[in-house]
Scaffold this active site. Structure first.
Site, PDB file in Angstrom:
ATOM      1  N   HIS A 135       0.837  -1.188   0.000  1.00  0.00           N
ATOM      2  CA  HIS A 135       0.000   0.000   0.000  1.00  0.00           C
ATOM      3  C   HIS A 135       0.876   1.244   0.000  1.00  0.00           C
ATOM      4  O   HIS A 135       2.030   1.218   0.444  1.00  0.00           O
ATOM      5  CB  HIS A 135      -0.957   0.006   1.196  1.00  0.00           C
ATOM      6  CG  HIS A 135      -0.322   0.393   2.499  1.00  0.00           C
ATOM      7  ND1 HIS A 135      -0.227   1.688   2.942  1.00  0.00           N
ATOM      8  CD2 HIS A 135       0.251  -0.367   3.481  1.00  0.00           C
ATOM      9  CE1 HIS A 135       0.367   1.725   4.120  1.00  0.00           C
ATOM     10  NE2 HIS A 135       0.674   0.490   4.470  1.00  0.00           N
ATOM     11  N   CYS A 136       0.317   2.338  -0.532  1.00  0.00           N
ATOM     12  CA  CYS A 136       1.000   3.629  -0.484  1.00  0.00           C
ATOM     13  C   CYS A 136       0.193   4.539   0.424  1.00  0.00           C
ATOM     14  O   CYS A 136      -0.485   4.076   1.336  1.00  0.00           O
ATOM     15  CB  CYS A 136       1.163   4.206  -1.888  1.00  0.00           C
ATOM     16  SG  CYS A 136      -0.389   4.460  -2.776  1.00  0.00           S
ATOM     17  N   ALA A 137       0.234   5.837   0.198  1.00  0.00           N
ATOM     18  CA  ALA A 137      -0.398   6.773   1.123  1.00  0.00           C
ATOM     19  C   ALA A 137      -1.917   6.667   1.125  1.00  0.00           C
ATOM     20  O   ALA A 137      -2.559   6.960   2.136  1.00  0.00           O
ATOM     21  CB  ALA A 137       0.009   8.206   0.770  1.00  0.00           C
TER      22      ALA A 137
END
Length: 617
Positions: free
Chosen positions: A28-30
């Site tokens: 996952h990213c932000a």
């Protein structure tokens, strides 16, 4: 949102993507969950996008990206806790996933390497911006112990970035993570760093070493770890088991550290200089035009999740020049989309729209998180999105013209503006203000009206017409099976909808009804009937791994078909010889819209004869 609700959301997401077994990897990213999917045909994208708390679903960069927003970390943890999906676990069949597009492979690799450390980089970047403000205002001096300790916290991530990248690259390329970190540590070993600073002449076995600075570098360690992954596989295949665990890391270090100093490092450092120089040259030809184009297209890059693919360029710019202008030029887009969302918030009288637009505008302007604004508001109503993109282009042109930059990786927001203090700072602030207020005012005046909500309601109402009873014909001759007999838990459990299965006698598959093709893969076709039934024909189990081999597809997405039109031809004998089960599923993926989905009691399926009846509520 309570933790137990994250668990329920996690289960809904996993069910909609075809179950944990349909996932090669998850990071996952932000704001996004980034899934590598084995069989895209098993994903119920419509159901997934309609799940509460899911902002939208995007297929880009070789990934299925589920946009969650600020709660993405909690949802990610809940998915790991409630399913068998492992963090960053790349299945050994990843290379067979059918994603051979070089751009998708690049984006997937970049996100896999950088996404895990974005949180630390963002926090450190924000701290750097605050320290710049404190010293500019005279609240701190650079010789104070407090400043030096906080600066170490802010700059340590970037100074020792190769160590972080060594670990994430090792996870991506399946190399030993600690040997990888050892290589990165050798590149920044104090004795070597001092030799570079003193411009010493070093040799290795009488071979001259071209010393370069590996502090804050990106490309050298990533390439080194990639080569290490290949070397380790080779060593493990030839070394005896009794010494493999000792000699594999020994030989890896003995070979890779000198190789990096002698070849990989200098070559990649040169490539990095060329990359940074090329970007600088392009912008310098005409900064205003270049800035406008970058700012204009940036919302689309964010929309498809491609913006993080530019991080290597940004970090490389900082490494080469001590500052970056790319993310600075595109940064005002956050203010532009925030302003467009604010315009919608101020204009609408609809409470539901206000409840979405207000927090989305605030998130974009304060934290630089624009996905809720883009997917939840501006893109939904189109005009606000394009207004924001236009002002993002205007602001990008201004930013490029004044030469503004940042000494670190920053997400542009009100909280991080101080990180841009320096050359062109006043112009950059003006660009952000123009992007924000220009987008807000234009959206308010002519970019949005509550009439759009009426149009949306009419569209939704027309889509939700009362279902009528429908008959679906068998798409192929064969033996009818119940779904529970299918040797796949997703199909057998009804995860993709109710229906039936057929063990086909031949490989010619026809349309079971009149309708429009919504998805078309070599091994699977999804259709929408004129009465609203969503029909899905999936030929075989795990046949996505054949990548179209032994299949011939006769339709494409958007085609209108009549009952009995040819959809797919398949060489079933060859598919069986490859070890695949050819059982074919015929499903109604929106089964919940009907009172029941009934299957004929006949044991033999005859193509064109009724096999499934959809009973309306």
């Amino acid at each position: 949102m309570a933790k137990k609700n994250y668990d329920e959301l996690a289960k809904q997401i996993v069910a909609s993507i075809g179950g944990a077994g349909n996932v090669n990897s998850l990071v996952h990213c932000a704001t996004r969950l980034r899934f590598q999917i084995k069989d895209p045909a098993k994903v119920d994208k419509k159901r997934l996008s309609q799940t509460e708390k899911v902002i939208t679903v995007v297929e880009a960069g070789g990934q299925l990206q589920v946009v969650i927003g600020n709660a993405v970390g909690d949802v990610y943890d809940a998915i790991l806790a409630t399913s068998s999906i492992k963090a960053g676990d790349m299945d050994r069949d990843d290379k067979k996933s059918g994603d051979k597009n070089i751009i998708n492979m690049f984006m997937s690799t970049v996100s896999g390497i950088f996404a895990p450390i974005l949180g630390a980089m963002s926090g450190a970047g924000l701290l750097k911006g605050l320290l710049i403000l404190f010293t500019t205002m005279g609240w701190m001096s650079t010789d104070m112990g407090t400043y030096r300790i906080l600066f170490a916290a802010a700059d340590g991530v970037f100074t020792f970035l190769p160590v972080f990248l060594a670990y994430t690259s090792a996870k991506r390329f399946k190399a030993d993570p600690f040997v990888s970190v050892a290589i990165a540590s050798a590149l920044m070993y104090p004795n070597i760093t001092a030799a570079f600073a003193a411009k010493e002449s070093l040799t290795f076995l009488n071979i001259p070493v071209v010393l370069v600075s590996y502090t804050s570098s990106v490309i050298p360690i990533i390439l080194s770890v990639y080569v290490l992954s290949k070397l380790e596989r080779g060593l493990r295949s030839i070394l005896p088991d009794i010494v493999k665990n000792i000699f594999t890391p020994l030989l890896s270090l003995v070979i890779m550290v000198p190789s990096t100093f002698l070849v990989i490092g200098p070559v990649s450092d040169f490539a990095g200089k060329m990359l940074a120089g090329g970007y600088t040259a392009l912008v310098s030809v005409n900064p205003i035009i270049a800035g406008f184009i970058l700012g204009l297209v940036w919302p689309a890059a964010v929309m498809f999740g491609l913006h993080w693919g530019f991080i290597p360029i940004v970090i490389n710019n900082i490494s080469q020049y001590g500052r970056d202008t790319l993310f600075t030029i595109t940064g005002p887009n956050n203010f532009a989309q925030a302003g467009a969302a604010l315009g919608v918030f101020l204009k609408t009288k609809n409470k539901k729209v206000k409840d979405i637009a207000g927090p989305a505008a605030l998130s974009a302007v304060l934290a630089g998180i624009t996905e809720p604004a883009i997917y939840g508001v501006t893109l939904k109503y189109k005009k606000p999105f394009f207004i924001g993109a236009f002002f993002s282009g205007i602001a990008g042109a201004i930013t490029a013209a004044v030469g503004a930059g940042a000494p670190t990786v920053l997400g542009t927001s009100l909280l991080t503006l101080t990180g841009y203090i320096g050359v062109g700072f006043a112009g950059f602030c003006a660009a952000c203000a123009i992007a924000y207020f220009g987008s807000a005012i234009c959206t308010y005046l002519f970019g949005f009206s509550d009439d759009m909500l009426l149009e949306e309601t009419i569209t939704e109402t027309s889509a939700d017409v009362v279902k009528q009873e429908e008959e679906l014909a068998a798409p192929v001759n064969g033996t009818i099976l119940s779904l529970s007999e299918v040797k796949d838990p997703v199909f057998a459990g009804g995860g993709l909808g109710k229906g039936s299965a057929i063990l086909p006698d031949d490989g010619t598959f026809y349309a079971p009804c009149d309708g429009t093709v919504e998805t078309a893969y070599h091994h699977a076709v999804g259709m929408m009937t004129d009465q609203g039934a969503e029909v899905f024909i999936h030929v075989g189990l795990d046949t996505v791994k054949l990548e179209g081999k032994f299949f011939e597809l006769f339709v494409k997405t958007g085609d209108r078909v009549k009952k009995g039109d040819l959809l797919i031809k398949a060489d079933l004998n060859s598919i069986r010889q490859e070890g695949y089960d050819v059982t074919t599923m015929v499903l109604v993926t929106n089964s919940n819209d009907y009172a029941d989905i009934l299957t004929t009691e006949e044991k033999k399926a005859v193509a064109g004869n009724c096999m499934i009846r959809c009973i309306p509520r």
